[in-house]
Design a protein around this motif. Structure first.
Motif, short mmCIF file in Angstrom:
data_model
loop_
_atom_site.label_atom_id
_atom_site.label_comp_id
_atom_site.label_asym_id
_atom_site.label_seq_id
_atom_site.Cartn_x
_atom_site.Cartn_y
_atom_site.Cartn_z
N TYR A 114 0.78 -1.23 0.00
CA TYR A 114 0.00 0.00 0.00
C TYR A 114 0.81 1.28 0.00
O TYR A 114 0.27 2.34 -0.27
CB TYR A 114 -0.99 -0.02 1.17
N ARG A 115 2.11 1.23 0.30
CA ARG A 115 2.94 2.44 0.18
C ARG A 115 2.95 2.91 -1.26
O ARG A 115 2.83 4.08 -1.56
CB ARG A 115 4.35 2.15 0.68
N GLN A 116 3.12 1.97 -2.17
CA GLN A 116 2.95 2.20 -3.60
C GLN A 116 1.84 1.23 -4.00
O GLN A 116 2.06 0.04 -4.08
CB GLN A 116 4.23 1.90 -4.37
N ALA A 117 0.64 1.73 -4.19
CA ALA A 117 -0.56 0.90 -4.22
C ALA A 117 -0.81 0.15 -5.53
O ALA A 117 -1.90 -0.34 -5.75
CB ALA A 117 -1.78 1.75 -3.87
N THR A 118 0.19 0.04 -6.39
CA THR A 118 -0.01 -0.70 -7.64
C THR A 118 -0.15 -2.19 -7.34
O THR A 118 0.33 -2.70 -6.32
CB THR A 118 1.17 -0.50 -8.61
N ASN A 119 -0.81 -2.90 -8.24
CA ASN A 119 -0.92 -4.35 -8.13
C ASN A 119 0.44 -4.97 -8.43
O ASN A 119 1.17 -4.50 -9.30
CB ASN A 119 -1.97 -4.88 -9.09
N LYS A 120 0.79 -6.05 -7.69
CA LYS A 120 2.13 -6.61 -7.84
C LYS A 120 2.25 -7.94 -7.12
O LYS A 120 1.41 -8.30 -6.31
CB LYS A 120 3.17 -5.66 -7.28
N ILE A 121 3.35 -8.65 -7.44
CA ILE A 121 3.78 -9.84 -6.71
C ILE A 121 4.99 -9.41 -5.87
O ILE A 121 5.90 -8.77 -6.38
CB ILE A 121 4.21 -10.96 -7.67
N VAL A 122 4.98 -9.80 -4.58
CA VAL A 122 6.08 -9.45 -3.68
C VAL A 122 6.58 -10.69 -2.95
O VAL A 122 5.82 -11.62 -2.69
CB VAL A 122 5.67 -8.37 -2.65
N GLY A 123 7.86 -10.69 -2.62
CA GLY A 123 8.42 -11.71 -1.76
C GLY A 123 8.12 -11.37 -0.31
O GLY A 123 8.01 -10.20 0.05
N LEU A 124 7.95 -12.39 0.54
CA LEU A 124 7.62 -12.19 1.95
C LEU A 124 8.70 -12.78 2.85
O LEU A 124 9.31 -13.81 2.52
CB LEU A 124 6.30 -12.86 2.28
N SER A 125 8.88 -12.18 4.01
CA SER A 125 9.75 -12.76 5.02
C SER A 125 9.07 -14.00 5.60
O SER A 125 7.84 -14.17 5.50
CB SER A 125 10.03 -11.74 6.13
N ASP A 126 9.86 -14.85 6.25
CA ASP A 126 9.30 -16.04 6.88
C ASP A 126 8.29 -15.66 7.97
O ASP A 126 7.25 -16.32 8.12
CB ASP A 126 10.41 -16.90 7.49
N ALA A 127 8.57 -14.60 8.72
CA ALA A 127 7.67 -14.17 9.79
C ALA A 127 6.32 -13.71 9.23
O ALA A 127 5.27 -14.02 9.80
CB ALA A 127 8.31 -13.04 10.61
N THR A 128 6.34 -13.01 8.12
CA THR A 128 5.10 -12.54 7.52
C THR A 128 4.32 -13.70 6.92
O THR A 128 3.09 -13.76 7.04
CB THR A 128 5.38 -11.43 6.49
N ALA A 129 5.00 -14.67 6.33
CA ALA A 129 4.33 -15.85 5.80
C ALA A 129 3.66 -16.63 6.94
O ALA A 129 2.52 -17.07 6.81
CB ALA A 129 5.31 -16.73 5.04
N ALA A 130 4.36 -16.76 8.07
CA ALA A 130 3.78 -17.45 9.23
C ALA A 130 2.57 -16.69 9.77
O ALA A 130 1.55 -17.30 10.13
CB ALA A 130 4.83 -17.62 10.32
N PHE A 131 2.67 -15.36 9.81
CA PHE A 131 1.53 -14.53 10.23
C PHE A 131 0.32 -14.76 9.32
O PHE A 131 -0.79 -14.98 9.79
CB PHE A 131 1.95 -13.06 10.20
N LEU A 132 0.54 -14.76 8.00
CA LEU A 132 -0.57 -14.97 7.07
C LEU A 132 -1.16 -16.36 7.17
O LEU A 132 -2.37 -16.54 6.98
CB LEU A 132 -0.10 -14.69 5.64
N ASP A 133 -0.36 -17.36 7.49
CA ASP A 133 -0.88 -18.71 7.68
C ASP A 133 -1.96 -18.76 8.75
O ASP A 133 -2.86 -19.62 8.70
CB ASP A 133 0.25 -19.69 8.05
N GLY A 134 -1.91 -17.86 9.71
CA GLY A 134 -2.91 -17.80 10.77
C GLY A 134 -4.29 -17.37 10.31
O GLY A 134 -5.26 -17.45 11.07
N PHE A 135 -4.43 -16.95 9.06
CA PHE A 135 -5.73 -16.52 8.53
C PHE A 135 -6.47 -17.67 7.85
O PHE A 135 -7.55 -17.48 7.30
CB PHE A 135 -5.53 -15.36 7.55
N PHE A 136 -5.91 -18.89 7.90
CA PHE A 136 -6.50 -20.04 7.20
C PHE A 136 -6.79 -21.18 8.15
O PHE A 136 -6.26 -21.30 9.19
CB PHE A 136 -5.56 -20.51 6.08
#
Length: 136
Positions: A114-136
């Motif tokens: 959202y800092r640069q709100a264009t649509n895109k694919i981004v790489g994630l840190s392991d901590a952020t991937a683990a955080f997102l896993d909690g939404f499933f």
């Protein structure tokens, strides 16, 4: 490595998606078959944020245009959804995480999407991937 994509999603309940010629940032150009990707429906396109976790089934780099000096790398991917999000996570939930140096997964997502709100694919840190896993 895990990735996230924010783009237009016409049918958030679909089991497969094809995303042609997607802009990449923050290591997103390294996405490959077998990688985990978190799919976000872009609010700029009427979406509501996180919709699913998927596995990349194909990934092809898009050739650069000749004669153009500065180009953002692009890639075309296809994914198969393996889980649907159980709770919302989008711009509304992430906008308060603005201290770019606090190390929180929410801040990483806010910065990359959202800092640069264009649509895109981004790489994630392991901590952020683990955080997102909690939404499933």
């Amino acid at each position: 490595m895990a990735y996230a994509i924010k783009t237009e999603i016409c049918d958030p309940k679909a089991m497969t998606f094809a995303f042609p010629m997607q802009k990449t940032m923050y290591g997103g150009k390294h996405i490959a078959p077998g990688d985990v990707v978190f799919v976000f429906a872009s609010e700029n396109e009427g979406g509501q944020g996180l919709v699913g976790r998927a596995v990349v089934t194909s990934a092809e780099p898009v050739p650069r245009k000749p004669g153009v000096a500065r180009q953002t790398p692009r890639v075309s991917i296809a994914v198969r959804c393996v889980a649907s999000a159980r709770q919302p996570l989008g711009r509304n939930e992430l906008k308060r995480f603005k201290d770019w140096k606090d190390g929180k997964p929410e801040t990483e997502l806010n910065f990359k999407f959202y800092r640069q709100a264009t649509n895109k694919i981004v790489g994630l840190s392991d901590a952020t991937a683990a955080f997102l896993d909690g939404f499933f």
